[in-house]
Scaffold this active site. Structure first.
Site, PDB file in Angstrom:
ATOM      1  N   LYS A   2      10.193  -4.640  12.229  1.00 45.81           N
ATOM      2  CA  LYS A   2      10.505  -4.746  10.579  1.00 45.81           C
ATOM      3  C   LYS A   2      11.592  -5.134  10.281  1.00 45.81           C
ATOM      4  O   LYS A   2      12.562  -5.267  11.181  1.00 45.81           O
ATOM      5  CB  LYS A   2      10.682  -2.860  10.862  1.00 45.81           C
ATOM      6  CG  LYS A   2      10.424  -2.354   8.640  1.00 45.81           C
ATOM      7  CD  LYS A   2       8.844  -2.399   7.963  1.00 45.81           C
ATOM      8  CE  LYS A   2       8.818  -2.507   7.041  1.00 45.81           C
ATOM      9  NZ  LYS A   2       7.421  -2.296   6.522  1.00 45.81           N
TER      10      LYS A   2
HETATM   11  P1  NAD Z   1       7.117  -2.358  -4.217  1.00 41.19           P
HETATM   12  O1  NAD Z   1       8.716  -2.765  -4.199  1.00 41.19           O
HETATM   13  O2  NAD Z   1       6.365  -3.398  -4.419  1.00 41.19           O
HETATM   14  O3  NAD Z   1       7.575  -0.915  -5.505  1.00 41.19           O
HETATM   15  C1  NAD Z   1       8.485   0.465  -4.919  1.00 41.19           C
HETATM   16  C2  NAD Z   1       8.034   0.995  -6.091  1.00 41.19           C
HETATM   17  O4  NAD Z   1       9.120   1.837  -6.035  1.00 41.19           O
HETATM   18  C3  NAD Z   1       8.923   0.534  -7.226  1.00 41.19           C
HETATM   19  O5  NAD Z   1       7.979   0.311  -8.698  1.00 41.19           O
HETATM   20  C4  NAD Z   1      10.230   0.944  -6.888  1.00 41.19           C
HETATM   21  O6  NAD Z   1      10.518   1.383  -8.437  1.00 41.19           O
HETATM   22  C5  NAD Z   1       9.628   2.893  -7.039  1.00 41.19           C
HETATM   23  N1  NAD Z   1      10.660   4.131  -6.480  1.00 41.19           N
HETATM   24  C6  NAD Z   1      11.209   3.137  -5.700  1.00 41.19           C
HETATM   25  N2  NAD Z   1      11.741   4.128  -5.810  1.00 41.19           N
HETATM   26  C7  NAD Z   1      11.728   5.645  -6.049  1.00 41.19           C
HETATM   27  C8  NAD Z   1      11.872   7.053  -6.823  1.00 41.19           C
HETATM   28  N3  NAD Z   1      12.608   7.494  -5.884  1.00 41.19           N
HETATM   29  N4  NAD Z   1      11.203   7.331  -6.928  1.00 41.19           N
HETATM   30  C9  NAD Z   1       9.282   6.541  -7.574  1.00 41.19           C
HETATM   31  N5  NAD Z   1       8.980   5.625  -7.714  1.00 41.19           N
HETATM   32  C10 NAD Z   1      10.217   5.092  -6.320  1.00 41.19           C
HETATM   33  O7  NAD Z   1       7.904  -1.859  -2.474  1.00 41.19           O
HETATM   34  P2  NAD Z   1       5.592  -1.350  -1.871  1.00 41.19           P
HETATM   35  O8  NAD Z   1       5.505  -3.354  -1.331  1.00 41.19           O
HETATM   36  O9  NAD Z   1       4.832  -1.259  -2.533  1.00 41.19           O
HETATM   37  O10 NAD Z   1       6.110  -1.137  -0.740  1.00 41.19           O
HETATM   38  C11 NAD Z   1       5.943   1.034  -0.714  1.00 41.19           C
HETATM   39  C12 NAD Z   1       5.441   1.465   0.230  1.00 41.19           C
HETATM   40  O11 NAD Z   1       4.449   0.628   0.644  1.00 41.19           O
HETATM   41  C13 NAD Z   1       7.308   1.280   0.935  1.00 41.19           C
HETATM   42  O12 NAD Z   1       7.329   2.605   1.342  1.00 41.19           O
HETATM   43  C14 NAD Z   1       6.290   0.362   1.860  1.00 41.19           C
HETATM   44  O13 NAD Z   1       7.148   0.365   3.012  1.00 41.19           O
HETATM   45  C15 NAD Z   1       5.307   0.716   2.006  1.00 41.19           C
HETATM   46  N6  NAD Z   1       4.323  -0.689   2.280  1.00 41.19           N
HETATM   47  C16 NAD Z   1       3.922  -1.516   1.743  1.00 41.19           C
HETATM   48  C17 NAD Z   1       2.919  -2.323   2.186  1.00 41.19           C
HETATM   49  C18 NAD Z   1       3.146  -3.609   1.525  1.00 41.19           C
HETATM   50  O14 NAD Z   1       1.618  -4.236   1.942  1.00 41.19           O
HETATM   51  N7  NAD Z   1       3.658  -3.753   0.234  1.00 41.19           N
HETATM   52  C19 NAD Z   1       1.967  -2.726   3.768  1.00 41.19           C
HETATM   53  C20 NAD Z   1       2.355  -0.950   4.152  1.00 41.19           C
HETATM   54  C21 NAD Z   1       2.653  -0.323   3.707  1.00 41.19           C
END
Ligand code: NAD
Length: 424
Positions: A114
């Site tokens: 990561k």
């Molecule tokens: P992103 O940046 O696209 O979206 C994150 C979202 O969470 C945003 O809408 C943000 O405003 C919101 N957010 C942040 N703090 C918040 C809070 N306190 N309350 C409510 N909403 C809040 O990120 P993403 O890629 O969608 O990742 C989200 C999660 O999924 C992370 O934990 C990431 O590690 C995990 N993840 C992502 C992927 C991927 O393919 N992008 C894969 C596996 C896991």
């Protein structure tokens, strides 16, 4: 004042301590020896970098970033890059360890890694984000490479950031190296279906869970915390299956409509305002209240430590599908298990992203592109098989789905260690 009002909220757990506790539970079941525990319970390589970026106002700002590789035992390491003000080395180490187990759960040939940079992209111009990405890529280029360690998007990074990463790495190599990164735009070798893959995978395993529990998905009520890449794509995937998405949130607030949200109109609102807040087709609610709404499926898809011992007793979901990494604290996990709430753990539920990243990497190495239907079909096969393997392990051992997933994953990594032996 009542005791609950005067008692201070417990400190949020350090994600790396959480990751180690989860690993140790599986290690106990597998009777791992102390040496193996010490090795797999920590990270193989940790790189911290400090680098300058010239900002739009002409001034130079110093940024701190990390790239951590937890394990290279099952193949090159794989894991996203996060841009966020709260990034810490321990958070990156935890996310990196979770990637190792996730790749093992779905049985794709990667170890875990990561990366992260401490920054607030909401306060930076596109130009500044590009310069930060390029310099960070250059700083970590001693670790990454298509056969070594392959980044992907995570919180606040997207296909454009991956394109800058791929271009920077390629400029240093002197030729184009598409498989150095996944989650790229289609125009430079990205895979069909990658953008939607994590959310789609969340939906696939949740539908398997509903089938197992005898719940009809048609009309199931869905609540999503975090309407970013994972949350918005999961919401759409559930809606396509006939579920009703009644509430979503982002870092600015939460919205609710008991009749269901119109996701197409909501997407247009988010494109225009960069937030779900103020969407005309819903009422505004508190972000914490969203987590305790009555629903069939709750999808935490934001950050770590959202479901805690404080709100876990009040959660009214039948199934929790962890779109985010580490959204549930260990104390909350125990409460949810005792309350009979079916938790699909992050290392299974959100593995659809790294699975299609693996497809993208394979396509990149072979310079051969697959159709979207092919990608989605293979994703469905892997997610369904993985769900059933984890369920079987959990039922055989009378443990939660999380512990079942950990036992499966840690065992696969230990077997790789045993068969490879110890060098020199
Ligand atoms: P992103 O940046 O696209 O979206 C994150 C979202 O969470 C945003 O809408 C943000 O405003 C919101 N957010 C942040 N703090 C918040 C809070 N306190 N309350 C409510 N909403 C809040 O990120 P993403 O890629 O969608 O990742 C989200 C999660 O999924 C992370 O934990 C990431 O590690 C995990 N993840 C992502 C992927 C991927 O393919 N992008 C894969 C596996 C896991």
């Amino acid at each position: 004042m009542t005791e609950t009002l005067t008692r201070p909220a417990p400190a949020k757990p350090n994600p790396f301590v959480t990751a180690q506790q989860q690993f140790n539970l599986a290690a106990d079941y597998l009777h791992l020896d102390d040496g193996t525990r010490a090795l797999l319970g920590d990270c193989q390589r940790e790189l911290a970098v400090r680098f300058p970026v010239r900002m739009d106002n002409g001034k130079v700002r110093a940024f701190t970033g990390y790239r951590v590789q937890h394990s290279l035992l099952r193949g090159p390491s794989k894991g996203g890059i996060r841009f966020h003000p709260d990034v810490t080395l321990d958070e990156v180490k935890a996310l990196s360890m979770w990637m190792t187990w996730k790749c093992a759960v779905v049985n794709i040939p990667f170890g875990g890694a990561k990366g992260g940079v401490i920054c607030d992209p909401r306060e930076m111009s596109l130009n500044e984000i590009e310069h930060l990405t390029r310099r960070y890529t250059s700083e970590i280029s001693i670790l990454i490479g298509p056969q070594k360690d392959i980044p992907a998007p995570d919180v606040n990074t997207n296909a454009q950031v991956m394109a800058w990463l791929m271009d920077t790495y390629s400029m240093q190599a002197g030729y184009s190296v598409p498989p150095v990164v996944t989650g790229k735009p289609l125009s430079i070798g990205g895979s069909e279906g990658r953008n939607e893959a994590t959310g789609r995978g969340v939906m696939i395993v949740t539908l398997e869970a509903l089938r197992h529990l005898g719940i009809d998905p048609h009309g199931a009520i869905v609540v999503v915390q975090g309407y970013g890449n994972v949350g918005s794509n999961a919401a759409h995937a559930f809606a396509e299956q006939g579920c009703t998405v009644v509430a979503v949130s982002d870092q600015y607030g939460a919205i609710y409509n008991s009749m269901g949200l119109d996701l197409t109109l909501l997407d247009a609102h988010v494109r225009d305002t960069r937030s779900v807040v103020g969407f005309p087709g819903a009422e505004s609610i508190g972000g914490e209240d969203l987590l305790t709404l009555p629903c069939t499926i709750l999808v935490p898809a934001a950050l770590e430590n959202q479901i805690t011992e404080i709100n876990a007793p009040r959660i009214r979901a039948r199934v929790i599908a962890e779109g985010a990494n580490g959204p549930t604290t260990p104390a909350a996990d125990r409460i949810l298990f005792e309350r009979g709430i079916f938790v699909l753990p992050d290392i299974l539920a959100n593995a659809g992203g790294v699975t299609v990243s693996y497809f993208e990497w394979v396509q990149g190495l072979q310079s051969f592109l697959w159709k979207e239907s092919e990608v989605n079909e293979r994703l469905r096969d892997i997610m369904t098989r993985s769900f059933n393997e984890v369920l079987q392990e959990a039922e055989n051992r009378h443990v939660s789905m999380r512990i079942g997933a950990y036992i499966l994953a840690v065992d696969k990594v230990v077997r790789a260690l045993e068969v490879r032996g110890i060098y020199p």
